[in-house]
Write an enzyme that holds these catalytic residues in place. Structure first.
Site, PDB file in Angstrom:
ATOM      1  N   TYR A 126      31.366  22.074  -1.667  1.00  0.00           N
ATOM      2  CA  TYR A 126      32.590  21.294  -1.517  1.00  0.00           C
ATOM      3  C   TYR A 126      32.323  20.012  -0.721  1.00  0.00           C
ATOM      4  CZ  TYR A 126      37.368  20.071  -0.186  1.00  0.00           C
ATOM      5  OH  TYR A 126      38.546  19.397   0.013  1.00  0.00           O
TER       6      TYR A 126
ATOM      7  N   LYS B  97      32.368  15.917  -1.681  1.00  0.00           N
ATOM      8  CA  LYS B  97      33.212  14.965  -0.954  1.00  0.00           C
ATOM      9  C   LYS B  97      32.377  13.902  -0.237  1.00  0.00           C
ATOM     10  CE  LYS B  97      37.248  16.758  -1.973  1.00  0.00           C
ATOM     11  NZ  LYS B  97      38.221  16.029  -2.822  1.00  0.00           N
TER      12      LYS B  97
END
Length: 288
Positions: free
Chosen positions: A150, A154
Protein backbone atom coordinates in the site's frame (compact mmCIF):
# COMPACT_ATOMS: atom_id res chain seq x y z
CA UNK A 1 -40.79 28.47 -9.64
CA UNK A 2 -37.09 29.20 -10.30
CA UNK A 3 -34.62 26.49 -11.21
CA UNK A 4 -30.91 26.39 -10.55
CA UNK A 5 -28.75 27.09 -13.59
CA UNK A 6 -26.98 24.17 -15.23
CA UNK A 7 -23.45 23.81 -13.82
CA UNK A 8 -20.90 25.19 -16.25
CA UNK A 9 -17.88 23.12 -15.15
CA UNK A 10 -17.22 19.40 -14.81
CA UNK A 11 -15.26 17.57 -12.12
CA UNK A 12 -14.39 13.87 -12.31
CA UNK A 13 -14.09 11.85 -9.08
CA UNK A 14 -12.88 8.26 -9.38
CA UNK A 15 -13.69 5.57 -6.81
CA UNK A 16 -16.93 7.34 -5.89
CA UNK A 17 -19.10 4.35 -4.98
CA UNK A 18 -18.60 4.74 -1.22
CA UNK A 19 -16.45 6.40 1.42
CA UNK A 20 -14.36 9.48 0.67
CA UNK A 21 -15.09 9.29 -3.06
CA UNK A 22 -18.86 9.36 -2.62
CA UNK A 23 -18.62 12.07 0.04
CA UNK A 24 -16.34 14.16 -2.17
CA UNK A 25 -18.68 13.82 -5.14
CA UNK A 26 -21.60 15.01 -2.99
CA UNK A 27 -19.57 17.90 -1.58
CA UNK A 28 -18.48 19.12 -5.00
CA UNK A 29 -22.02 18.79 -6.38
CA UNK A 30 -23.28 20.91 -3.47
CA UNK A 31 -20.74 23.57 -4.46
CA UNK A 32 -22.32 23.88 -7.90
CA UNK A 33 -20.17 21.65 -10.10
CA UNK A 34 -21.43 18.91 -12.41
CA UNK A 35 -19.71 15.89 -10.91
CA UNK A 36 -18.93 12.76 -12.89
CA UNK A 37 -18.73 10.11 -10.18
CA UNK A 38 -16.83 7.01 -11.23
CA UNK A 39 -18.45 3.78 -9.98
CA UNK A 40 -17.91 0.15 -10.93
CA UNK A 41 -21.54 -1.02 -10.81
CA UNK A 42 -24.83 0.53 -11.90
CA UNK A 43 -26.34 -0.19 -8.48
CA UNK A 44 -23.58 1.89 -6.85
CA UNK A 45 -24.43 4.76 -9.17
CA UNK A 46 -28.12 4.57 -8.38
CA UNK A 47 -27.30 4.88 -4.67
CA UNK A 48 -25.43 8.19 -5.04
CA UNK A 49 -27.10 9.91 -8.01
CA UNK A 50 -28.54 13.33 -7.20
CA UNK A 51 -28.74 16.85 -8.57
CA UNK A 52 -25.44 17.76 -10.26
CA UNK A 53 -24.03 14.28 -9.53
CA UNK A 54 -23.93 11.95 -12.52
CA UNK A 55 -22.56 8.43 -11.97
CA UNK A 56 -20.41 6.95 -14.74
CA UNK A 57 -19.18 3.38 -14.98
CA UNK A 58 -15.42 3.56 -14.47
CA UNK A 59 -12.97 0.88 -13.41
CA UNK A 60 -9.57 2.61 -13.40
CA UNK A 61 -7.89 -0.65 -14.44
CA UNK A 62 -9.98 -0.74 -17.66
CA UNK A 63 -8.31 1.47 -20.28
CA UNK A 64 -11.28 1.27 -22.64
CA UNK A 65 -13.66 2.68 -20.00
CA UNK A 66 -11.27 5.54 -19.31
CA UNK A 67 -10.94 6.32 -23.04
CA UNK A 68 -14.73 6.29 -23.48
CA UNK A 69 -15.14 8.72 -20.59
CA UNK A 70 -12.48 11.06 -21.98
CA UNK A 71 -14.32 11.11 -25.31
CA UNK A 72 -17.61 11.81 -23.51
CA UNK A 73 -16.07 14.74 -21.63
CA UNK A 74 -14.69 16.18 -24.87
CA UNK A 75 -18.10 15.86 -26.53
CA UNK A 76 -19.84 17.52 -23.56
CA UNK A 77 -18.15 20.82 -24.30
CA UNK A 78 -18.11 22.14 -20.73
CA UNK A 79 -14.63 22.73 -19.25
CA UNK A 80 -13.15 20.04 -17.02
CA UNK A 81 -12.30 21.93 -13.84
CA UNK A 82 -10.55 19.06 -12.05
CA UNK A 83 -10.03 15.34 -11.71
CA UNK A 84 -9.88 13.73 -8.27
CA UNK A 85 -7.92 10.47 -8.45
CA UNK A 86 -9.46 8.75 -5.44
CA UNK A 87 -9.94 5.09 -6.43
CA UNK A 88 -7.95 2.82 -4.15
CA UNK A 89 -7.62 -0.47 -2.30
CA UNK A 90 -5.62 -1.50 0.77
CA UNK A 91 -4.00 -4.93 0.93
CA UNK A 92 -1.88 -5.27 4.06
CA UNK A 93 0.49 -8.10 4.92
CA UNK A 94 4.21 -8.51 5.58
CA UNK A 95 6.38 -8.38 2.46
CA UNK A 96 7.23 -12.08 2.82
CA UNK A 97 3.59 -13.10 3.06
CA UNK A 98 1.83 -11.02 0.39
CA UNK A 99 1.50 -12.91 -2.93
CA UNK A 100 2.99 -11.10 -5.92
CA UNK A 101 -0.43 -11.04 -7.61
CA UNK A 102 -1.70 -8.91 -4.73
CA UNK A 103 1.25 -6.55 -5.13
CA UNK A 104 0.32 -6.10 -8.79
CA UNK A 105 -3.36 -5.59 -7.98
CA UNK A 106 -2.45 -2.92 -5.41
CA UNK A 107 -0.32 -1.00 -7.92
CA UNK A 108 -2.79 -1.46 -10.79
CA UNK A 109 -5.51 0.35 -8.84
CA UNK A 110 -3.59 2.78 -6.62
CA UNK A 111 -0.92 3.83 -9.09
CA UNK A 112 -1.26 2.78 -12.73
CA UNK A 113 -5.01 3.45 -12.71
CA UNK A 114 -4.41 7.05 -11.63
CA UNK A 115 -1.71 7.56 -14.24
CA UNK A 116 -3.97 6.24 -17.00
CA UNK A 117 -6.86 8.48 -15.94
CA UNK A 118 -4.58 11.51 -15.70
CA UNK A 119 -2.98 10.94 -19.10
CA UNK A 120 -6.40 10.52 -20.72
CA UNK A 121 -7.87 13.66 -19.12
CA UNK A 122 -4.86 15.95 -19.61
CA UNK A 123 -5.95 17.27 -23.03
CA UNK A 124 -9.17 18.58 -21.44
CA UNK A 125 -7.34 19.89 -18.37
CA UNK A 126 -4.75 21.70 -20.47
CA UNK A 127 -7.55 23.34 -22.43
CA UNK A 128 -9.34 24.47 -19.25
CA UNK A 129 -6.18 25.15 -17.19
CA UNK A 130 -7.67 22.79 -14.64
CA UNK A 131 -6.38 20.72 -11.75
CA UNK A 132 -5.25 17.21 -10.84
CA UNK A 133 -5.92 16.08 -7.26
CA UNK A 134 -4.14 12.90 -6.21
CA UNK A 135 -5.50 11.15 -3.13
CA UNK A 136 -2.41 9.77 -1.46
CA UNK A 137 -2.28 8.83 2.22
CA UNK A 138 -0.35 9.18 5.42
CA UNK A 139 1.02 5.89 4.07
CA UNK A 140 2.53 7.83 1.19
CA UNK A 141 4.91 9.57 3.59
CA UNK A 142 5.42 6.88 6.24
CA UNK A 143 5.39 3.08 5.82
CA UNK A 144 4.18 1.04 8.77
CA UNK A 145 4.84 -2.71 9.02
CA UNK A 146 2.53 -4.77 6.75
CA UNK A 147 1.83 -1.63 4.65
CA UNK A 148 4.63 -2.34 2.17
CA UNK A 149 2.45 -2.74 -0.93
CA UNK A 150 0.00 0.00 0.00
CA UNK A 151 2.69 2.50 0.99
CA UNK A 152 4.78 1.51 -2.02
CA UNK A 153 1.92 2.46 -4.32
CA UNK A 154 1.34 5.74 -2.46
CA UNK A 155 5.04 6.67 -2.30
CA UNK A 156 5.14 6.14 -6.08
CA UNK A 157 2.04 8.31 -6.51
CA UNK A 158 3.60 11.10 -4.45
CA UNK A 159 6.76 11.06 -6.58
CA UNK A 160 4.86 11.16 -9.85
CA UNK A 161 2.61 13.93 -8.50
CA UNK A 162 5.65 16.09 -7.70
CA UNK A 163 7.03 15.54 -11.20
CA UNK A 164 3.63 16.21 -12.77
CA UNK A 165 3.19 19.44 -10.80
CA UNK A 166 6.51 20.76 -12.11
CA UNK A 167 5.79 19.66 -15.66
CA UNK A 168 2.36 21.26 -15.84
CA UNK A 169 2.95 24.49 -13.90
CA UNK A 170 4.18 26.37 -17.00
CA UNK A 171 0.97 25.35 -18.80
CA UNK A 172 -1.50 26.53 -16.17
CA UNK A 173 -2.54 23.12 -14.77
CA UNK A 174 -2.07 22.72 -11.00
CA UNK A 175 -1.53 19.51 -9.04
CA UNK A 176 -2.46 18.97 -5.38
CA UNK A 177 -1.88 15.94 -3.17
CA UNK A 178 -4.22 14.99 -0.30
CA UNK A 179 -2.83 12.77 2.48
CA UNK A 180 -5.60 11.36 4.70
CA UNK A 181 -4.80 9.60 7.95
CA UNK A 182 -7.39 7.46 9.71
CA UNK A 183 -10.75 7.92 7.97
CA UNK A 184 -13.86 5.84 8.59
CA UNK A 185 -14.37 4.24 5.17
CA UNK A 186 -15.43 0.92 3.71
CA UNK A 187 -11.93 0.49 2.26
CA UNK A 188 -10.49 0.10 5.76
CA UNK A 189 -13.05 -2.56 6.58
CA UNK A 190 -12.41 -4.46 3.35
CA UNK A 191 -8.67 -4.27 4.00
CA UNK A 192 -9.21 -5.87 7.40
CA UNK A 193 -11.11 -8.77 5.83
CA UNK A 194 -8.28 -9.32 3.34
CA UNK A 195 -5.70 -9.17 6.13
CA UNK A 196 -7.57 -11.85 8.09
CA UNK A 197 -7.68 -14.07 4.99
CA UNK A 198 -3.96 -13.68 4.36
CA UNK A 199 -3.18 -14.29 8.03
CA UNK A 200 -5.09 -17.57 7.87
CA UNK A 201 -3.00 -18.68 4.89
CA UNK A 202 0.41 -18.11 6.52
CA UNK A 203 2.76 -21.05 7.03
CA UNK A 204 3.52 -22.08 10.64
CA UNK A 205 6.90 -20.34 10.37
CA UNK A 206 5.29 -17.15 9.10
CA UNK A 207 2.70 -17.35 11.85
CA UNK A 208 5.49 -17.44 14.44
CA UNK A 209 7.18 -14.44 12.84
CA UNK A 210 4.19 -12.28 12.06
CA UNK A 211 1.10 -13.60 13.86
CA UNK A 212 1.30 -11.06 16.68
CA UNK A 213 1.99 -8.24 14.25
CA UNK A 214 -0.99 -9.14 12.06
CA UNK A 215 -3.20 -9.21 15.18
CA UNK A 216 -1.95 -5.75 16.17
CA UNK A 217 -2.46 -4.26 12.71
CA UNK A 218 -5.99 -5.64 12.53
CA UNK A 219 -6.76 -4.10 15.94
CA UNK A 220 -5.34 -0.80 14.74
CA UNK A 221 -7.55 -0.93 11.63
CA UNK A 222 -10.59 -1.51 13.81
CA UNK A 223 -9.56 1.58 15.76
CA UNK A 224 -9.50 3.57 12.50
CA UNK A 225 -13.09 2.51 11.81
CA UNK A 226 -14.11 3.54 15.31
CA UNK A 227 -12.11 6.73 15.88
CA UNK A 228 -11.12 8.02 12.43
CA UNK A 229 -12.30 11.22 10.76
CA UNK A 230 -15.69 10.98 9.08
CA UNK A 231 -15.55 10.71 5.28
CA UNK A 232 -17.62 13.89 4.96
CA UNK A 233 -14.90 15.86 6.78
CA UNK A 234 -12.23 14.44 4.49
CA UNK A 235 -14.41 15.41 1.51
CA UNK A 236 -14.33 19.08 2.50
CA UNK A 237 -10.54 19.11 2.37
CA UNK A 238 -10.49 17.27 -0.96
CA UNK A 239 -13.06 19.65 -2.44
CA UNK A 240 -10.94 22.60 -1.32
CA UNK A 241 -7.87 21.03 -2.95
CA UNK A 242 -9.88 20.70 -6.18
CA UNK A 243 -11.34 24.21 -6.24
CA UNK A 244 -9.12 26.66 -4.30
CA UNK A 245 -7.80 29.51 -6.42
CA UNK A 246 -4.27 29.00 -5.10
CA UNK A 247 -4.11 25.40 -3.83
CA UNK A 248 -1.45 24.06 -1.53
CA UNK A 249 0.81 21.39 -2.98
CA UNK A 250 -0.19 19.05 -0.12
CA UNK A 251 -3.11 18.77 2.29
CA UNK A 252 -3.42 16.42 5.26
CA UNK A 253 -6.67 15.05 6.68
CA UNK A 254 -6.86 14.32 10.41
CA UNK A 255 -4.59 15.15 13.32
CA UNK A 256 -2.72 11.85 12.99
CA UNK A 257 -1.72 12.63 9.40
CA UNK A 258 -0.64 16.17 10.30
CA UNK A 259 1.49 14.90 13.21
CA UNK A 260 3.02 11.80 11.64
CA UNK A 261 3.90 13.41 8.32
CA UNK A 262 5.81 15.99 10.36
CA UNK A 263 7.54 13.20 12.29
CA UNK A 264 8.47 11.51 9.01
CA UNK A 265 10.21 14.71 7.87
CA UNK A 266 12.02 15.48 11.12
CA UNK A 267 12.81 12.30 13.03
CA UNK A 268 15.75 9.98 12.28
CA UNK A 269 14.68 6.63 10.86
CA UNK A 270 15.53 4.61 13.99
CA UNK A 271 13.64 7.03 16.21
CA UNK A 272 10.61 6.84 13.93
CA UNK A 273 10.87 3.03 14.02
CA UNK A 274 10.61 3.14 17.80
CA UNK A 275 7.66 5.54 17.73
CA UNK A 276 5.69 3.27 15.41
CA UNK A 277 6.63 0.13 17.33
CA UNK A 278 5.53 1.67 20.63
CA UNK A 279 2.14 2.57 19.12
CA UNK A 280 1.59 -1.04 18.04
CA UNK A 281 2.98 -2.77 21.13
CA UNK A 282 -0.19 -2.49 23.29
CA UNK A 283 -2.20 -4.09 20.46
CA UNK A 284 -0.20 -7.32 20.34
CA UNK A 285 -1.93 -10.34 21.88
CA UNK A 286 -1.09 -10.86 25.54
CA UNK A 287 1.35 -13.70 26.21
CA UNK A 288 -0.16 -16.61 28.04
Amino acid sequence: MTTSPEPTELILVTGASTGMGAATARELASRGFHVLAGVRRESDGEAIATTNLHPVILDVTRAEQIADLAASIEADGRPLRAIVNNAGIAVNAPVEVLPIAEWRRQFDVNFFGHITVTQSMLPALLKSRGRVVMISSLGGRLAQPTYGAYSGSKFALEGVSDALRRELAPHGVTVAIVEPGAVRTEMVGRGGVTLQKLAAEMTPEQERRYGGLMHAILAQSEGFLRDGVDASEAAKTIATAATATRPKTRYTVGKDAALLTRFARLLPDRTLDRVLASALRPLFPKSR
